[in-house]
Design a protein around this motif. Sequence first.
Motif, mmCIF file in Angstrom:
data_model
loop_
_atom_site.group_PDB
_atom_site.id
_atom_site.type_symbol
_atom_site.label_atom_id
_atom_site.label_comp_id
_atom_site.label_asym_id
_atom_site.label_seq_id
_atom_site.Cartn_x
_atom_site.Cartn_y
_atom_site.Cartn_z
ATOM 1 N N ILE B 308 -1.216 14.621 -1.849
ATOM 2 C CA ILE B 308 -1.130 13.278 -1.277
ATOM 3 C C ILE B 308 -2.210 13.130 -0.218
ATOM 4 C CG2 ILE B 308 0.320 11.699 0.044
ATOM 5 C CD1 ILE B 308 2.764 13.086 -1.229
ATOM 6 N N ALA B 309 -2.293 14.132 0.639
ATOM 7 C CA ALA B 309 -3.310 14.101 1.693
ATOM 8 C C ALA B 309 -4.713 14.138 1.089
ATOM 9 C CB ALA B 309 -3.124 15.277 2.650
ATOM 10 N N CYS B 312 -5.408 10.675 -0.093
ATOM 11 C CA CYS B 312 -5.535 9.753 1.043
ATOM 12 C C CYS B 312 -6.816 10.007 1.829
ATOM 13 C CB CYS B 312 -4.317 9.884 1.959
ATOM 14 S SG CYS B 312 -2.829 9.152 1.250
ATOM 15 N N ILE B 315 -9.639 8.526 0.018
ATOM 16 C CA ILE B 315 -9.649 7.071 0.220
ATOM 17 C C ILE B 315 -10.241 6.741 1.596
ATOM 18 C CG2 ILE B 315 -8.137 5.064 0.595
ATOM 19 C CD1 ILE B 315 -6.294 6.279 -1.602
ATOM 20 N N GLU B 338 0.964 7.110 -5.461
ATOM 21 C CA GLU B 338 1.120 6.029 -4.487
ATOM 22 C C GLU B 338 -0.216 5.716 -3.807
ATOM 23 O OE1 GLU B 338 3.340 6.842 -0.968
ATOM 24 O OE2 GLU B 338 3.639 4.718 -0.503
ATOM 25 N N ALA B 339 -0.967 6.784 -3.503
ATOM 26 C CA ALA B 339 -2.262 6.590 -2.837
ATOM 27 C C ALA B 339 -3.244 5.860 -3.749
ATOM 28 C CB ALA B 339 -2.832 7.931 -2.399
ATOM 29 N N LEU B 342 -2.859 2.355 -3.459
ATOM 30 C CA LEU B 342 -3.477 1.813 -2.246
ATOM 31 C C LEU B 342 -4.959 1.520 -2.490
ATOM 32 C CD1 LEU B 342 -3.308 1.208 0.862
ATOM 33 C CD2 LEU B 342 -4.016 3.584 1.220
ATOM 34 N N GLY B 480 -2.362 -2.207 2.263
ATOM 35 C CA GLY B 480 -1.686 -2.275 0.973
ATOM 36 C C GLY B 480 -0.797 -3.493 0.794
#
Lengths: 340, 628
Positions: B308-309, B312, B315, B338-339, B342, B480
């Motif tokens: 996830i990190a 992110c 991004i 989920e990211a 975004l 988002g």
Amino acid sequence: MNVQVEPAKLKAKDFASDQEVRWCPGCGDYAILKAVQMALANMGAEPDNTVFVSGIGCASRFPYYMATYGFHTIHGRAPAVASGVKLANPDLDVWIVSGDGDALSIGGNHLLHVLRRNMDVQFLLFNNEIYGLTKGQYSPTSQIGQKSPSTPQGSVDAPIDACTFALGCNARFIARGIDIQAKDLGYVFTRARDHKGASFVEIIQNCIVFNDDAFAHFTEKKVAKETQIHVVHEEKLIYGADSNKGLRIKPGAFELEAVTIGENGITEDDILVHDETNKVLASLLIAMKPPTMPVALGVIYCDSAPSYEQAVKDQIEGAKAKGLGDMDALLRSGNTWTVS
Amino acid sequence: MNLQTDPSKGDGADGTQMSEADTDSIVVRFAGDSGDGVQLLGGQFSQATALDLNSLATFPDFPAEIRAPIGTTYGVSAFQIKFGSRMIKTSGDLPDVLVALNPAALKVNYKDVRTGGLIIVDSGSFTERNLKKAGFNVDPREDGTLGEHRTIEIDISALTLEATKQFDVTQKEALRGKNMWTLGLIYWMYDRTTDATEKFVAGKFGAESPVAQANIAALKAGHAYGETAEVSGDIQQTRVAEVEFAPGEYRLVTGAEALSWGLVAGCELAGIDMTFCSYPITPSSPILHILSRLKNFGVTTFQAEDEIAAACSAIGASYAGNMGITASSGPGIALKTEAIGLAISTELPLIIVDTQRAGPSTGLPTKTEQSDLFLTVWGRNGDAPMVVLSARSPGDCFETAIEAVRLATKYMTPVFVLSDGYIANAAEPWMIPSMSDYEPFPVSYRSEVEGFQPFSRNEETLARPWVKPGTPGLTHRIGGIEKADGSGNISYDPENHQRMTDLRNDKIANIAKDIPAQAVELGNDSGKLAVVGWGSTYGPINRAVANMRDVGLDVAHIHIRNLWPLPENLIDLLGKYDMVLVAEMNNGQMLTFLRSQTRQDIDGHLKVTGQPLTIKEVEDAIRARVQG
Ligand SMILES: Cc1ncc(C[n+]2csc(CCOP(=O)(O)OP(=O)(O)O)c2C)c(N)n1
Ligand code: SF4
Ligand SMILES: [Mg+2]
């Protein structure tokens, strides 16, 4: 000769965006927003070079209200997004805004790592001990017994103290402030920005709708002087309405003790001097709680170390100095053969 | 192949027998304990084979455990190579030769060997204990288990110890030279020299070190063993003729290498620095390892705390103006979902490399599959379209990665690049491209203050402007939450949400105009049957279709690289065949996907064994549908 024209000094309102602020009337977030805008103006921060990154929650709406660059990301992940921003452009002044749920529940892992890596960012944790945006469920900082929509009989979860968590993550800068104390917050923000590395700031924030007065026992005016200690580096740890209370090491024990100067033979000489570079002292100060002890506020710990993005950049610059990469040469490295 | 041919057929100058292979390709599989150095053996043999101008394809097959208990079947590591005098497109179906360095390796692999094939075993490892560990109650060499094959027993362990005894190495170190001894023998069998490997070993351990000397001695001993009379007539030297490669400079390349280099090349063509953020996972990690060594190309690598990190921070890097890239495999891709949403919502460039592996959850980490098609095309909350590309071979990863950078930066969109465990690890000869062959596609950042709106759009691409934080006068906020068309301010307006959903959709759909039309790889652009594939099944499908066309069947091969948006002509093209057969390594994802795009009746050949498709099964699937 060129005459350098000093840019006109910005005011707090120059850091306010044109967006209508949508927190509940009376929410502590308003005061923090003002304090941040004021502090940035006083610091001479440049809006064009400033980025606010947030997660999700009431607190995380913050970037929309700042006339700086801003990124409202996803729940808990602001430290990760901010890390990418800082890695890509270390010259940017990066601030993270997060709530207690955002930072310590879903995003606990990322907070841990942004702190231990010592990425040069400022992390502002708005602690209202509740999930505001999702309408009032208890959070990882809520006290045992907290009644909420998801804990009708009271929470049975043991809470975490935000600053203790940060210290455990090897944060090199830890400070605490209260939403309504704009001046003290301003000082803390300035110090946080000046500190190269990850700066962690817990802001005690009142959620007037779902957790009103959760902190009243030490924030109310009438008790504040007796229940708060504003720590200042190299100054005596003294507090109280009459400035006659102080902290000392309890004789024969490895703990702090609140004492009154002039009572039981205590003199000012017995009172400890604050050393913000002392991690053990920091851990004791952070843990203090009313009614027996005052709540520690101000810069509790600051002991800088090399920052992460700088070390990364140094490695890249070092590699480049030995010779810039040549794509055609890279593709031909190792065994190759030619067919004619 | 010649190993069965009459040994008297032709004499080498030195008196050993030598013959040209009477078929144009050979499949060899090396198998041993995971500590036996089988992958190194295979890698070295591949290099030497490539240098001898044979075409080749490899298939390394490792156990999931790092150090499985010695001698067990689940600790068996294998490396298969197919090489030959014609263009090789797969690592081969059934091995002609199996080298088994212990009983467990024999147990796992002997059934795959082609009838009449050759099995070479290290008889020194066939102790009662090892046989038991491998699950043989009776010695398979004695009970007719290997009856259909020719078996040669050589005490490789003892011969290796003998060859290395003069050096100052421990018995354990000496025995590690088994792979070198074996390599020496195989080099002799295919008339290759030991030079390159000697250099490699000297470079690795230092020419003077006893370990290097022992290894080289073992290598030479294996080679000499083949040369001298010690070999029975069963093993015979074979020379595989050179392939007529197109003129150019070549190298061996794995998918992971080509993909990493392609990303760097893409960023160079875009004139942008790369920030690569990843979390280790098999079989994706090699990309992180490779890129972390390319700092002098301005590449920043960041090993994040989780996937996830990683997504992110990539991004965040893109937001700051770099090319943010993240890479993972199945479970890690799931975490990034989920990211990615975004990045779609904030319309930022992002590349996500998915080196697919087998199964749901942990599945089979070291086995290959192409079952993330749904996940990448459809697997997000909300209507969240993005570009999905897939690479067909190790070398093709380079082109696909460049295309990903081009599309991500031009259209301000996340792009998935699908590879898989097979492509990532397999090596193939690759004609090295020249950077001057590529048209640069420099990115432009918005700096013009006048009329700036964060969500205004380029009329042609529908992309929004890319503004680097730090740009004077362009401060703005993104996030988002649904944003107003143009201004980007938070908007809960129903019509605006409809409009923004349509815009996001149209922007991606519009990319179909900017990608190559769907071509027919092989065969006619209409007819009885089209076999449709995507990703790493290119090789077996292409060869199977070629073989079936050779025997007169009306069949064509269509291979899809652009999974989303699909090429504009694809659906019409499929309609020109009486039958369409999708062959893929999953339970019908491309099949279902294509069925959702057309009313045409489409059929599938589906396989999820964690192994690549074989040419034979695709041929059988074609034969079952078209007759000559
Ligand atoms: C992945 C995901 N899970 C859950 C939510 C719902 N959610 C939004 S904010 C929030 C908690 C906010 O609490 P806190 O971080 O303390 O911020 P506050 O609103 O109190 O300022 C939750 C659970 C979400 N947006 N995303
Ligand atoms: S719910 Fe609480 S924290 Fe959220 S805006 Fe309202 S008062 Fe503030
Ligand atoms: Mg909260």
